[in-house]
Design a protein around this motif. Sequence first.
Motif, PDB file in Angstrom:
ATOM      1  N   TYR A 137      37.994  43.189  62.298  1.00 49.51           N
ATOM      2  CA  TYR A 137      36.821  43.329  63.165  1.00 49.51           C
ATOM      3  C   TYR A 137      36.145  44.698  63.051  1.00 49.51           C
ATOM      4  N   ARG A 158      36.501  43.143  72.288  1.00 50.72           N
ATOM      5  CA  ARG A 158      35.256  42.433  72.600  1.00 50.72           C
ATOM      6  C   ARG A 158      35.255  41.047  71.978  1.00 50.72           C
ATOM      7  N   ALA A 159      35.738  40.945  70.749  1.00 49.54           N
ATOM      8  CA  ALA A 159      35.805  39.639  70.075  1.00 49.54           C
ATOM      9  C   ALA A 159      36.773  38.702  70.800  1.00 49.54           C
ATOM     10  N   ASP A 162      35.011  37.448  73.899  1.00 45.13           N
ATOM     11  CA  ASP A 162      33.814  36.663  73.570  1.00 45.13           C
ATOM     12  C   ASP A 162      34.161  35.200  73.327  1.00 45.13           C
ATOM     13  N   GLN A 163      35.342  34.949  72.741  1.00 44.73           N
ATOM     14  CA  GLN A 163      35.727  33.572  72.455  1.00 44.73           C
ATOM     15  C   GLN A 163      35.987  32.766  73.734  1.00 44.73           C
ATOM     16  N   HIS A 165      34.004  33.355  76.337  1.00 43.69           N
ATOM     17  CA  HIS A 165      32.712  33.503  77.014  1.00 43.69           C
ATOM     18  C   HIS A 165      32.799  34.488  78.182  1.00 43.69           C
ATOM     19  N   LYS A 166      33.531  35.591  77.953  1.00 45.07           N
ATOM     20  CA  LYS A 166      33.656  36.650  78.960  1.00 45.07           C
ATOM     21  C   LYS A 166      33.238  37.978  78.346  1.00 45.07           C
ATOM     22  N   PRO A 167      31.972  38.081  77.891  1.00 47.88           N
ATOM     23  CA  PRO A 167      31.549  39.304  77.193  1.00 47.88           C
ATOM     24  C   PRO A 167      31.610  40.557  78.058  1.00 47.88           C
ATOM     25  N   ARG A 168      31.302  40.417  79.351  1.00 48.39           N
ATOM     26  CA  ARG A 168      31.342  41.591  80.231  1.00 48.39           C
ATOM     27  C   ARG A 168      32.763  42.133  80.370  1.00 48.39           C
ATOM     28  N   GLY A 170      35.088  41.737  78.197  1.00 45.18           N
ATOM     29  CA  GLY A 170      35.413  42.308  76.897  1.00 45.18           C
ATOM     30  C   GLY A 170      34.878  43.721  76.752  1.00 45.18           C
ATOM     31  N   ARG A 171      33.637  43.933  77.192  1.00 44.32           N
ATOM     32  CA  ARG A 171      33.036  45.273  77.112  1.00 44.32           C
ATOM     33  C   ARG A 171      33.786  46.254  78.020  1.00 44.32           C
TER      34      ARG A 171
END
Length: 478
Positions: A137, A158-159, A162-163, A165-168, A170-171
Amino acid sequence: MEIDKIIDTAVEPISNSVAAVIFYSIPFLDSEIKLVLVWLVAAALFFTVYFGFINIRCFRHGIDVLRGKYDRDDVDGQINRFQALMTSLSGTVGLGNIAGVAVAISVGGPGAALWMAIMGIFAMSTKFIEVTLGVKYRQHGSKRHPEAISGGPMYYLRAAFDQFHKPRLGRFMAGFFALCCVGGTIGAGGLFQANQAYQQALVVSGGESGFLAERGWLFGIFMALLVGLVILGGIKWIAAVASNVVPVMAMIYIVAGLVVIGVHYEAIPDALQTIVEMALYPEAGIGALMGALLMGVQRATFSNEAGLGSSAIAHSAVKTDVPVSQGMVGMLGPFIDTVVICMITALVIVISGAYIEGSGIEGVELTSRAFAAGISWFPYVLSVTVFLFAYSTMISWSYYGLKCTTYLFGEYDIVENIYKVLYCVFIVIGSATQLSNIILFTDSMVFAMAVPNIIGLYLLAPEIKKDLQTYLKNVRMQ
């Protein structure tokens, strides 16, 4: 009151509060177990089983990959496999291999050495997955320097989220990791290493009556210049220096250790028997057994950094387009660090019998006494290796902190330059002051990195298992 004492006193309540959370312990028999240690050990055991004991069955293959058997020239990357491994080792092969082993034996007895080695073997599996993910990555994040590569837990965390669907989330986890890494870098890589290197230089130069007495700032400036000259050149310079310094310092230390062991060669069988018996059948019963086990596991975990995610940052810059292949190289790190070098230290201490004379917790002074039992002037050799260990740790951890800083504030030249100057300033501060509470705080930050990192490893483990299966099939076909 001196300014360093004022700072240390002001930071003390914050430092103690953070350390109390990160190093929270629970009572177990006659000992206490740190939960962060359980977190790291559980991951090492899980990944070893999950990947089918990859640490054992692919050990020889990892050496073949390191030797360049499967290398190609037309691949992305900035440094070769050997340089990546040496950069990673320069961060882990440090004072823990000298003082940490001594602490383990002085507290947990000779049996702790065997548990250190066993834990080092299991830690190889954790290192495999985090290095593989670091390469998989990685990104080219700088527009002005498109050849530069950034990688590590910040990116694969983050990846991982993201899988789902929790991008926040992850950040947040990536940012938390990066923030802890920057804080840990300043303390573990700058303040602590500079302070310990100065203390050893002070002893060799005559102690309180020698030239360096009250001149820690001068030693700090010297160290800062040495570090600054390397880190200004980025990962290529860091890797070039590490690939030369690490093998030399490791060889000096190993040869010195083998000489001491050779001097006491008649005691080798009894020493090995003592280590095994004290690890498995201590005279004091189950309490002593748990004490040796917990101390050995703790020092091994703190030595090789498997699970913290730091090594993934260094390995991410390697020249390869097959992430799993570098994971094979990365897992050799804990073996070299914890099994080979730490066991040399343990054998020197046990064979010389120096640990019997000690009282209470001892660190580098126990190791120094053990070396002196072989040849009187060997503590001076030890001082040279301590200096090299500290220096190599400084340059590698500076890179970890740099990549996390640019992740947080952007990959701009001004951000990099400000960070590098501040890092060198902290080296001077570390040499001239005794900021024990700041070092405790930053140590807590280092091990806080393990919380988000290992969560990411668990989430992405199924993906890496598929990659591993594909990789091994392709290798068999070659």
